[in-house]
Write a protein that holds these residues in place. Structure first.
Motif, PDB file in Angstrom:
ATOM      1  N   LEU A  44      -4.818  -9.638   1.890  1.00  0.00           N
ATOM      2  CA  LEU A  44      -3.723  -9.074   2.679  1.00  0.00           C
ATOM      3  C   LEU A  44      -2.522  -8.761   1.799  1.00  0.00           C
ATOM      4  CD1 LEU A  44      -2.592  -8.314   5.432  1.00  0.00           C
ATOM      5  CD2 LEU A  44      -1.867 -10.690   5.719  1.00  0.00           C
ATOM      6  N   GLU A  45      -2.193  -9.642   0.889  1.00  0.00           N
ATOM      7  CA  GLU A  45      -1.071  -9.406  -0.027  1.00  0.00           C
ATOM      8  C   GLU A  45      -1.335  -8.179  -0.893  1.00  0.00           C
ATOM      9  OE1 GLU A  45      -0.610 -13.003  -2.180  1.00  0.00           O
ATOM     10  OE2 GLU A  45       0.350 -14.096  -0.525  1.00  0.00           O
ATOM     11  N   LEU A  46      -2.584  -8.046  -1.353  1.00  0.00           N
ATOM     12  CA  LEU A  46      -2.952  -6.893  -2.175  1.00  0.00           C
ATOM     13  C   LEU A  46      -2.825  -5.601  -1.374  1.00  0.00           C
ATOM     14  CD1 LEU A  46      -4.052  -5.692  -4.791  1.00  0.00           C
ATOM     15  CD2 LEU A  46      -6.370  -6.162  -3.958  1.00  0.00           C
ATOM     16  N   MET A  47      -3.302  -5.620  -0.124  1.00  0.00           N
ATOM     17  CA  MET A  47      -3.227  -4.429   0.718  1.00  0.00           C
ATOM     18  C   MET A  47      -1.774  -4.060   1.020  1.00  0.00           C
ATOM     19  SD  MET A  47      -6.191  -3.096   1.274  1.00  0.00           S
ATOM     20  CE  MET A  47      -6.562  -3.513  -0.433  1.00  0.00           C
ATOM     21  N   LYS A  48      -0.933  -5.063   1.208  1.00  0.00           N
ATOM     22  CA  LYS A  48       0.484  -4.790   1.463  1.00  0.00           C
ATOM     23  C   LYS A  48       1.148  -4.159   0.236  1.00  0.00           C
ATOM     24  CE  LYS A  48       1.368  -8.227   5.068  1.00  0.00           C
ATOM     25  NZ  LYS A  48       2.091  -9.458   5.447  1.00  0.00           N
ATOM     26  N   GLU A  49       0.757  -4.625  -0.960  1.00  0.00           N
ATOM     27  CA  GLU A  49       1.275  -4.017  -2.194  1.00  0.00           C
ATOM     28  C   GLU A  49       0.818  -2.565  -2.297  1.00  0.00           C
ATOM     29  OE1 GLU A  49      -0.012  -6.391  -5.437  1.00  0.00           O
ATOM     30  OE2 GLU A  49       1.222  -8.141  -4.912  1.00  0.00           O
ATOM     31  N   ASN A  50      -0.471  -2.336  -1.981  1.00  0.00           N
ATOM     32  CA  ASN A  50      -0.990  -0.959  -2.001  1.00  0.00           C
ATOM     33  C   ASN A  50      -0.263  -0.094  -0.975  1.00  0.00           C
ATOM     34  OD1 ASN A  50      -2.853  -1.517  -4.001  1.00  0.00           O
ATOM     35  ND2 ASN A  50      -4.508  -1.992  -2.570  1.00  0.00           N
ATOM     36  N   SER A  51       0.028  -0.677   0.189  1.00  0.00           N
ATOM     37  CA  SER A  51       0.732   0.066   1.232  1.00  0.00           C
ATOM     38  C   SER A  51       2.119   0.482   0.757  1.00  0.00           C
ATOM     39  CB  SER A  51       0.842  -0.787   2.498  1.00  0.00           C
ATOM     40  OG  SER A  51       1.541  -0.100   3.505  1.00  0.00           O
ATOM     41  N   THR A  52       2.803  -0.418   0.051  1.00  0.00           N
ATOM     42  CA  THR A  52       4.138  -0.109  -0.477  1.00  0.00           C
ATOM     43  C   THR A  52       4.068   1.002  -1.522  1.00  0.00           C
ATOM     44  OG1 THR A  52       4.898  -2.379  -0.098  1.00  0.00           O
ATOM     45  CG2 THR A  52       6.148  -1.056  -1.668  1.00  0.00           C
ATOM     46  N   LEU A  53       3.071   0.908  -2.423  1.00  0.00           N
ATOM     47  CA  LEU A  53       2.910   1.935  -3.455  1.00  0.00           C
ATOM     48  C   LEU A  53       2.597   3.293  -2.830  1.00  0.00           C
ATOM     49  CD1 LEU A  53       0.810  -0.073  -6.097  1.00  0.00           C
ATOM     50  CD2 LEU A  53       3.218   0.593  -6.264  1.00  0.00           C
ATOM     51  N   LEU A  54       1.741   3.287  -1.820  1.00  0.00           N
ATOM     52  CA  LEU A  54       1.382   4.547  -1.157  1.00  0.00           C
ATOM     53  C   LEU A  54       2.572   5.129  -0.412  1.00  0.00           C
ATOM     54  CD1 LEU A  54      -2.165   3.605   0.193  1.00  0.00           C
ATOM     55  CD2 LEU A  54      -1.656   5.352  -1.523  1.00  0.00           C
ATOM     56  N   ALA A  55       3.387   4.271   0.181  1.00  0.00           N
ATOM     57  CA  ALA A  55       4.591   4.746   0.876  1.00  0.00           C
ATOM     58  C   ALA A  55       5.558   5.388  -0.114  1.00  0.00           C
ATOM     59  CB  ALA A  55       5.260   3.588   1.615  1.00  0.00           C
ATOM     60  N   ASP A  56       5.689   4.775  -1.294  1.00  0.00           N
ATOM     61  CA  ASP A  56       6.549   5.347  -2.339  1.00  0.00           C
ATOM     62  C   ASP A  56       6.002   6.701  -2.801  1.00  0.00           C
ATOM     63  OD1 ASP A  56       8.171   3.143  -2.199  1.00  0.00           O
ATOM     64  OD2 ASP A  56       7.292   2.137  -3.944  1.00  0.00           O
ATOM     65  N   LEU A  57       4.678   6.761  -2.966  1.00  0.00           N
ATOM     66  CA  LEU A  57       4.053   8.022  -3.390  1.00  0.00           C
ATOM     67  C   LEU A  57       4.249   9.101  -2.338  1.00  0.00           C
ATOM     68  CD1 LEU A  57       2.309   9.674  -5.310  1.00  0.00           C
ATOM     69  CD2 LEU A  57       0.278   8.675  -4.240  1.00  0.00           C
ATOM     70  N   LYS A  58       4.108   8.729  -1.080  1.00  0.00           N
ATOM     71  CA  LYS A  58       4.324   9.696   0.005  1.00  0.00           C
ATOM     72  C   LYS A  58       5.749  10.225  -0.018  1.00  0.00           C
ATOM     73  CE  LYS A  58       4.186  10.229   5.030  1.00  0.00           C
ATOM     74  NZ  LYS A  58       3.820   9.629   6.332  1.00  0.00           N
ATOM     75  N   SER A  59       6.703   9.330  -0.249  1.00  0.00           N
ATOM     76  CA  SER A  59       8.105   9.744  -0.307  1.00  0.00           C
ATOM     77  C   SER A  59       8.341  10.711  -1.468  1.00  0.00           C
ATOM     78  CB  SER A  59       8.996   8.509  -0.460  1.00  0.00           C
ATOM     79  OG  SER A  59      10.350   8.878  -0.563  1.00  0.00           O
ATOM     80  N   GLU A  60       7.743  10.419  -2.625  1.00  0.00           N
ATOM     81  CA  GLU A  60       7.894  11.291  -3.786  1.00  0.00           C
ATOM     82  C   GLU A  60       7.278  12.665  -3.524  1.00  0.00           C
ATOM     83  OE1 GLU A  60       6.177   9.263  -7.069  1.00  0.00           O
ATOM     84  OE2 GLU A  60       7.637   7.632  -7.083  1.00  0.00           O
ATOM     85  N   LEU A  61       6.089  12.669  -2.933  1.00  0.00           N
ATOM     86  CA  LEU A  61       5.410  13.939  -2.638  1.00  0.00           C
ATOM     87  C   LEU A  61       6.205  14.747  -1.619  1.00  0.00           C
ATOM     88  CD1 LEU A  61       1.679  12.763  -2.490  1.00  0.00           C
ATOM     89  CD2 LEU A  61       2.684  14.314  -4.171  1.00  0.00           C
TER      90      LEU A  61
END
Length: 235
Positions: A108-125
């Protein structure tokens, strides 16, 4: 004099008088152009679609892990209650569930980290897409083919004003972007109007793109911009 003709002459006199009183103001009508990098926009949108798909998958996994953890916690509590009253045979099962709970928590912690990274990537895109759609492009030069006047640019801009020829109803331009030349030909209707300051100005309407060689497409349907004086060109 025919009494029916008097209103006509009187109206003509009023129009002529207004024109005589108005100040002639020499302005340079122009066509506002926004250049959109279609290839970059497509790549950014495709990347955003993939990112959104990943986000949806990760969100689904997080939901599953949270539900699993709730079930494990309830089961461990029940086993502990049984162990407390002497059911020692449940200890091995409880310990196995505790280990599974630890694994679920790590995942769960790993997935939450991935979720944060993906959210940052979405914002950049999203920022990239907004920048491209704003038309922020570095144009090298714009040449008016009629008089061979060349305007060069050292900085990027979101819009570029193409001065329209007042000697005809057609203007041709050669535009260079990143070492590639594009051609644009437009036709339009010129009109003289008197503004609120009583100045005679030339305004342009019914802008029609005759050709846009090198460009992928324009923002105008059927290449006719009607009364628009702002156009998007995709390259």
């Amino acid at each position: 004099m025919n009494k029916h003709l008097f209103p006509v002459f009187f109206l003509f006199f009023l129009v002529w008088s207004c024109a005589e009183d108005a100040e002639v103001f020499f302005n340079d009508p122009s066509l506002k152009i926004r250049f959109i990098n279609a290839d970059s926009l497509k790549k950014a949108n495709d990347s955003l679609d993939i990112t959104n798909s990943y986000i949806a998958n990760v969100t689904e996994v997080i939901t599953y892990l949270n539900s699993g953890l709730n079930v494990l916690e309830d089961s461990i509590d029940e086993l502990n209650d049984s162990i407390d009253i002497g059911r020692t045979d449940y200890i091995e099962i409880r310990d196995a569930l505790i280990e599974m709970e630890s694994e679920f928590t790590s995942s769960l912690e790993l997935m939450k980290e991935n979720s944060t990274l993906l959210a940052d990537l979405k914002s950049e895109l999203t920022d990239v897409i907004n920048t491209i759609e704003s038309g922020d492009v570095q144009v090298t030069s714009i040449t008016n083919v009629e008089n061979n006047s060349v305007q060069t640019y050292s900085d990027s801009a979101t819009t570029y004003n193409l001065p329209l020829s007042m000697n005809s109803n057609v203007s041709k331009f050669s535009i260079e972007i990143d070492g590639i030349s594009y051609n644009l030909e437009v036709e339009y209707v010129k009109e003289q109007v008197v503004d609120e300051k009583r100045r005679i100005k030339i305004v342009v309407s019914d802008v029609n793109i005759i050709s846009h060689n090198g460009f992928d497409s324009t923002s105008c349907q059927s290449l006719n911009c009607e009364n628009e004086t702002s156009v998007k060109l995709y390259f």
